[in-house]
Design an enzyme around this catalytic site. Sequence first.
Site, PDB file in Angstrom:
ATOM      1  N   SER A   7       0.858  -1.186   0.000  1.00  0.00           N
ATOM      2  CA  SER A   7       0.000   0.000   0.000  1.00  0.00           C
ATOM      3  C   SER A   7       0.888   1.227   0.000  1.00  0.00           C
ATOM      4  CB  SER A   7      -0.889   0.018   1.245  1.00  0.00           C
ATOM      5  OG  SER A   7      -1.353   1.333   1.465  1.00  0.00           O
ATOM      6  N   HIS A  32      -1.150  -1.992  -4.202  1.00  0.00           N
ATOM      7  CA  HIS A  32      -2.423  -1.648  -3.556  1.00  0.00           C
ATOM      8  C   HIS A  32      -2.594  -0.122  -3.496  1.00  0.00           C
ATOM      9  CE1 HIS A  32      -5.735  -2.686  -0.764  1.00  0.00           C
ATOM     10  NE2 HIS A  32      -5.399  -1.580  -0.125  1.00  0.00           N
ATOM     11  N   ASP A  34      -5.026   2.940  -2.386  1.00  0.00           N
ATOM     12  CA  ASP A  34      -6.136   3.284  -1.492  1.00  0.00           C
ATOM     13  C   ASP A  34      -6.791   4.594  -1.909  1.00  0.00           C
ATOM     14  OD1 ASP A  34      -6.078   1.198   0.589  1.00  0.00           O
ATOM     15  OD2 ASP A  34      -4.052   1.939   0.951  1.00  0.00           O
ATOM     16  N   MET A  36      -9.621   7.259  -1.269  1.00  0.00           N
ATOM     17  CA  MET A  36     -10.514   7.700  -0.180  1.00  0.00           C
ATOM     18  C   MET A  36     -11.193   9.004  -0.545  1.00  0.00           C
ATOM     19  SD  MET A  36      -7.998   7.072   3.015  1.00  0.00           S
ATOM     20  CE  MET A  36      -7.132   5.529   3.258  1.00  0.00           C
ATOM     21  N   HIS A  65      -8.281  -0.227  -4.136  1.00  0.00           N
ATOM     22  CA  HIS A  65      -9.166  -0.375  -2.977  1.00  0.00           C
ATOM     23  C   HIS A  65      -9.977   0.908  -2.844  1.00  0.00           C
ATOM     24  CE1 HIS A  65      -9.308  -0.784   1.749  1.00  0.00           C
ATOM     25  NE2 HIS A  65     -10.515  -0.832   1.203  1.00  0.00           N
ATOM     26  N   MET A  67     -12.371   3.249  -1.205  1.00  0.00           N
ATOM     27  CA  MET A  67     -13.047   3.551   0.064  1.00  0.00           C
ATOM     28  C   MET A  67     -13.878   4.798  -0.200  1.00  0.00           C
ATOM     29  SD  MET A  67      -9.909   2.739   2.622  1.00  0.00           S
ATOM     30  CE  MET A  67      -8.721   2.724   1.292  1.00  0.00           C
ATOM     31  N   MET A 135     -10.619  -6.257   6.106  1.00  0.00           N
ATOM     32  CA  MET A 135      -9.916  -5.121   6.727  1.00  0.00           C
ATOM     33  C   MET A 135      -9.569  -5.477   8.169  1.00  0.00           C
ATOM     34  SD  MET A 135      -9.488  -2.733   4.538  1.00  0.00           S
ATOM     35  CE  MET A 135      -8.835  -1.510   5.671  1.00  0.00           C
ATOM     36  N   ASP A 173      -5.762  -6.421   5.026  1.00  0.00           N
ATOM     37  CA  ASP A 173      -5.247  -5.054   4.882  1.00  0.00           C
ATOM     38  C   ASP A 173      -5.385  -4.283   6.190  1.00  0.00           C
ATOM     39  OD1 ASP A 173      -4.610  -2.490   4.012  1.00  0.00           O
ATOM     40  OD2 ASP A 173      -6.418  -2.244   2.799  1.00  0.00           O
TER      41      ASP A 173
HETATM   42  C1  DX5 Z   1      -6.353   1.770   5.325  1.00  0.00           C
HETATM   43  C2  DX5 Z   1      -5.821   1.283   3.996  1.00  0.00           C
HETATM   44  C3  DX5 Z   1      -4.624   0.402   4.105  1.00  0.00           C
HETATM   45  C4  DX5 Z   1      -3.465   1.018   4.803  1.00  0.00           C
HETATM   46  C5  DX5 Z   1      -2.392   0.017   5.047  1.00  0.00           C
HETATM   47  O1  DX5 Z   1      -7.574   2.374   5.128  1.00  0.00           O
HETATM   48  O2  DX5 Z   1      -6.802   0.550   3.319  1.00  0.00           O
HETATM   49  O3  DX5 Z   1      -4.263  -0.079   2.818  1.00  0.00           O
HETATM   50  O4  DX5 Z   1      -2.928   2.099   4.127  1.00  0.00           O
HETATM   51  O5  DX5 Z   1      -1.381   0.634   5.761  1.00  0.00           O
HETATM   52  P1  DX5 Z   1      -0.719  -0.045   7.036  1.00  0.00           P
HETATM   53  O6  DX5 Z   1      -0.038  -1.297   6.536  1.00  0.00           O
HETATM   54  O7  DX5 Z   1       0.231   0.992   7.504  1.00  0.00           O
HETATM   55  O8  DX5 Z   1      -1.799  -0.342   8.013  1.00  0.00           O
HETATM   56 ZN    ZN Z   2      -6.261  -0.601   1.499  1.00  0.00          ZN
END
Ligand code: DX5
Ligand code: ZN
Length: 214
Positions: A7, A32, A34, A36, A65, A67, A135, A173
């Site tokens: 990530s 990965h 993320d 948001m 991913h 969100m 998660m 994750d």
């Molecule tokens: C959280 C994300 C994860 C996160 C993982 O909402 O979906 O992918 O960034 O980071 P670590 O490994 O630091 O928890």
């Molecule tokens: Zn993620």
Amino acid sequence: MAKLSPSILGCDYLTLGEACKELEAAGTEMLHLDVMDGIFVPNISFGCPVIDSIKKHTSIPLDIHLMIDRPLRYIKDFAKYADWLGFHYEAGSDIDETLDEIHKLGCKTCLTIKPKTDPQEIFKYLPKCDMVLVMSVEPGFGGQSFMMNALDKLKTLKTERDRLGLDILLEVDGGVNEETGKLCVEAGADVLVVGSALFKATDLKEKAKEYRAL
Ligand code: DX5
Ligand code: ZN
């Protein structure tokens, strides 16, 4: 042996290109990303323009991913870049329709559940899933501590997947490090998402190889 999906949430975006080359050299299976929106989760990260640059720069398959609230609205936009396109069960779009749309656009599906969601709720969607993401932190931020209840969820999903004889990857994750990652693999995880624990390494390539060997 686990597959690794780093990530990039916590990395330095100005040096991301070099990081991708090192991850490629380490044999990383997915990257990965993320996304948001500040509504489904209380944080805003990045969207299509950043992913467009990453896609042009790396051959690592992209594991996106989402969100975001009502993800069906944006599936077409992100499907242009995704190999694996994941969205949240809790995000307010019709699940069957969203899974069908992702497949129609030629991507693999990844149905994702938050820490408080019972995995049994998604059993009926498993035949349309190529991957399920459990998660192990509340989505929104990197660097949080791993929630141990994710292990039971992985076991439950693995048992059901195997009972149905389906070809689904189980991904985990949030808060994954060498210790929690090992527990996840023992519980049935096929893919580890690792953010902060990986990117703080002085030798990214070597650390990525270590995670792939867990
Ligand atoms: C959280 C994300 C994860 C996160 C993982 O909402 O979906 O992918 O960034 O980071 P670590 O490994 O630091 O928890
Ligand atoms: Zn993620």
